[in-house]
Scaffold this motif. Structure first.
Motif, PDB file in Angstrom:
ATOM      1  N   LEU A 100       0.967  -0.742  -0.215  1.00 39.47           N
ATOM      2  CA  LEU A 100       0.253  -0.192  -0.291  1.00 39.47           C
ATOM      3  C   LEU A 100       0.831   1.096   0.139  1.00 39.47           C
ATOM      4  N   GLU A 101       1.318   1.254   0.980  1.00 43.14           N
ATOM      5  CA  GLU A 101       2.879   2.671   0.856  1.00 43.14           C
ATOM      6  C   GLU A 101       3.238   2.336  -0.508  1.00 43.14           C
ATOM      7  N   GLN A 102       3.520   1.579  -1.470  1.00 41.71           N
ATOM      8  CA  GLN A 102       4.090   1.839  -2.818  1.00 41.71           C
ATOM      9  C   GLN A 102       3.294   1.756  -4.008  1.00 41.71           C
ATOM     10  N   LEU A 103       2.151   1.634  -3.853  1.00 38.79           N
ATOM     11  CA  LEU A 103       1.031   2.050  -4.228  1.00 38.79           C
ATOM     12  C   LEU A 103       0.649   3.684  -4.062  1.00 38.79           C
ATOM     13  N   ARG A 104       0.729   4.026  -3.202  1.00 37.14           N
ATOM     14  CA  ARG A 104       0.404   5.101  -2.785  1.00 37.14           C
ATOM     15  C   ARG A 104       1.999   6.071  -2.872  1.00 37.14           C
ATOM     16  N   ALA A 105       3.255   5.424  -3.235  1.00 37.37           N
ATOM     17  CA  ALA A 105       3.408   6.452  -3.299  1.00 37.37           C
ATOM     18  C   ALA A 105       4.369   6.599  -4.799  1.00 37.37           C
ATOM     19  N   ARG A 106       3.366   6.133  -5.324  1.00 37.67           N
ATOM     20  CA  ARG A 106       3.222   6.683  -7.397  1.00 37.67           C
ATOM     21  C   ARG A 106       2.280   7.069  -7.231  1.00 37.67           C
ATOM     22  N   GLY A 107       1.271   7.493  -6.380  1.00 40.22           N
ATOM     23  CA  GLY A 107       0.278   8.578  -6.489  1.00 40.22           C
ATOM     24  C   GLY A 107      -1.152   7.987  -6.836  1.00 40.22           C
ATOM     25  N   LEU A 108      -0.801   7.014  -6.194  1.00 37.65           N
ATOM     26  CA  LEU A 108      -2.265   6.338  -6.712  1.00 37.65           C
ATOM     27  C   LEU A 108      -3.198   7.261  -5.589  1.00 37.65           C
ATOM     28  N   ALA A 109      -4.628   7.190  -5.967  1.00 37.24           N
ATOM     29  CA  ALA A 109      -5.278   7.391  -4.918  1.00 37.24           C
ATOM     30  C   ALA A 109      -6.431   5.741  -4.859  1.00 37.24           C
ATOM     31  N   LEU A 110      -6.064   5.369  -3.664  1.00 42.40           N
ATOM     32  CA  LEU A 110      -7.080   3.960  -2.743  1.00 42.40           C
ATOM     33  C   LEU A 110      -7.576   3.681  -2.392  1.00 42.40           C
ATOM     34  N   ALA A 111      -8.558   2.702  -2.754  1.00 43.80           N
ATOM     35  CA  ALA A 111     -10.398   2.768  -2.467  1.00 43.80           C
ATOM     36  C   ALA A 111     -10.279   0.992  -2.016  1.00 43.80           C
ATOM     37  N   CYS A 112     -10.686   0.657  -0.568  1.00 39.16           N
ATOM     38  CA  CYS A 112     -11.526  -0.280  -0.072  1.00 39.16           C
ATOM     39  C   CYS A 112     -12.447  -1.342  -0.802  1.00 39.16           C
ATOM     40  N   LEU A 113     -12.477  -2.645  -1.134  1.00 36.69           N
ATOM     41  CA  LEU A 113     -13.936  -2.250  -1.744  1.00 36.69           C
ATOM     42  C   LEU A 113     -14.187  -3.771  -2.011  1.00 36.69           C
ATOM     43  N   THR A 114     -14.903  -3.786  -0.416  1.00 38.41           N
ATOM     44  CA  THR A 114     -15.095  -5.334  -0.465  1.00 38.41           C
ATOM     45  C   THR A 114     -16.627  -5.675  -0.225  1.00 38.41           C
ATOM     46  N   ASN A 115     -17.024  -6.533  -0.490  1.00 41.51           N
ATOM     47  CA  ASN A 115     -18.362  -7.403  -0.531  1.00 41.51           C
ATOM     48  C   ASN A 115     -19.248  -7.600   1.052  1.00 41.51           C
ATOM     49  N   LYS A 116     -18.116  -7.686   2.308  1.00 46.33           N
ATOM     50  CA  LYS A 116     -18.132  -7.067   3.302  1.00 46.33           C
ATOM     51  C   LYS A 116     -19.023  -5.921   3.696  1.00 46.33           C
ATOM     52  N   PRO A 117     -20.132  -5.793   5.103  1.00 40.65           N
ATOM     53  CA  PRO A 117     -20.601  -4.916   5.129  1.00 40.65           C
ATOM     54  C   PRO A 117     -19.755  -3.856   5.249  1.00 40.65           C
ATOM     55  N   THR A 118     -19.786  -2.337   5.181  1.00 41.26           N
ATOM     56  CA  THR A 118     -19.061  -1.380   5.503  1.00 41.26           C
ATOM     57  C   THR A 118     -19.049  -1.367   5.937  1.00 41.26           C
ATOM     58  N   ALA A 119     -19.805  -0.845   7.646  1.00 48.26           N
ATOM     59  CA  ALA A 119     -19.046  -0.762   8.992  1.00 48.26           C
ATOM     60  C   ALA A 119     -18.069  -1.301   9.134  1.00 48.26           C
ATOM     61  N   PHE A 120     -18.638  -2.529   8.851  1.00 50.50           N
ATOM     62  CA  PHE A 120     -17.393  -3.919   9.132  1.00 50.50           C
ATOM     63  C   PHE A 120     -16.169  -3.802   9.093  1.00 50.50           C
ATOM     64  N   ALA A 121     -16.577  -2.758   7.281  1.00 49.89           N
ATOM     65  CA  ALA A 121     -14.994  -2.776   6.865  1.00 49.89           C
ATOM     66  C   ALA A 121     -14.021  -1.711   7.106  1.00 49.89           C
ATOM     67  N   ARG A 122     -14.661  -0.457   7.631  1.00 49.93           N
ATOM     68  CA  ARG A 122     -14.324   0.123   8.281  1.00 49.93           C
ATOM     69  C   ARG A 122     -14.157   0.136   9.862  1.00 49.93           C
ATOM     70  N   GLU A 123     -14.818  -0.498  10.148  1.00 46.26           N
ATOM     71  CA  GLU A 123     -14.011  -1.246  11.578  1.00 46.26           C
ATOM     72  C   GLU A 123     -12.701  -1.663  11.538  1.00 46.26           C
TER      73      GLU A 123
END
Length: 225
Positions: free
Chosen positions: A106-129
């Motif tokens: 994740l650090e390497q992807l961010r260092a390349r200037g990429l915007a990052l999103a997490c997308l999961t089939n887990k419910p959003t509240a559980f994912a954020r926690e």
């Protein structure tokens, strides 16, 4: 096993990263929550190896699959679903671990200037926690779960909507996942896709899945780009 050879793609603007099986090994959480459901509803417990084959298509699919596996009436879904929601909220992150190489990747992807999103089939509240508990939340500009959109992966809608939220074109947005769900959604959305080799792919070898590359660690992903 070494990472796959770099693949050709337009310059990337962003990356969408799956959660369960890609960044965090959450099988222990799933099993702990399902054990509580089984005990509460007087159902047989399901072995971890079986649970691993069922996860990945959202919590509702998991509960229906478990009920079918133990021979329970489908009419018990509502009770099982309510029990699972309570149980998972109590165990979320307790039996989970971040896979090696995730933070570096994740650090390497961010260092390349990429915007990052997490997308999961887990419910959003559980994912954020979970992301917060495991120290990963700060990497992501957006977090979307399986309840965020009308349809879940492998439908392309969640990827297309996430690209829109990130302000990135699908062809310039990398999908990083662990299963055919992620790959099928990415292909249908027009996103390049790289899969990790260690996650949950419904009991099937992940290298059988149509993808642009495979890596044994997220820390290897940047080398493909």
């Amino acid at each position: 096993m070494p990472a796959a050879s770099p693949f050709r793609h337009p310059p990337l603007q962003a990356a969408i990263v799956d959660l369960d099986g890609t960044m965090v090994d959450t099988l222990g959480d799933f099993c702990a929550a399902l054990d509580r459901v089984a005990d509460e509803l007087a159902l047989p417990r399901v072995a971890a190896a079986e649970v691993e084959r069922m996860v990945g298509k959202g919590s509702e699919h998991l509960i229906r699959s478990v009920l079918a596996h133990v021979g329970a009436d489908a009419g018990r879904f509502e009770a099982a679903w309510a029990s699972y929601q309570r149980s998972y909220a109590e165990v979320n992150g307790r039996h989970a671990r971040v896979y090696p190489g995730v933070v570096q990747g994740l650090e390497q992807l961010r260092a390349r200037g990429l915007a990052l999103a997490c997308l999961t089939n887990k419910p959003t509240a559980f994912a954020r926690e979970l992301l917060q508990a495991k120290g990963l939340a700060a990497f992501f500009a957006q977090v979307f779960g399986g309840d965020a959109f009308a349809r879940k992966k492998p439908d392309p809608l969640p990827l297309l909507a996430t690209c829109q939220a990130l302000g990135s074109a699908p062809a310039r947005t990398l999908m990083l996942g662990d299963s055919s769900n992620d790959a099928q959604a990415a292909r249908a959305a027009g996103c390049p896709v790289v899969l990790v080799t260690y996650g949950y792919n419904h009991g099937r070898p992940v290298r059988e899945v149509d993808a642009d590359g495979w890596v044994d660690s997220l820390a290897e992903a940047a080398a493909l780009l």
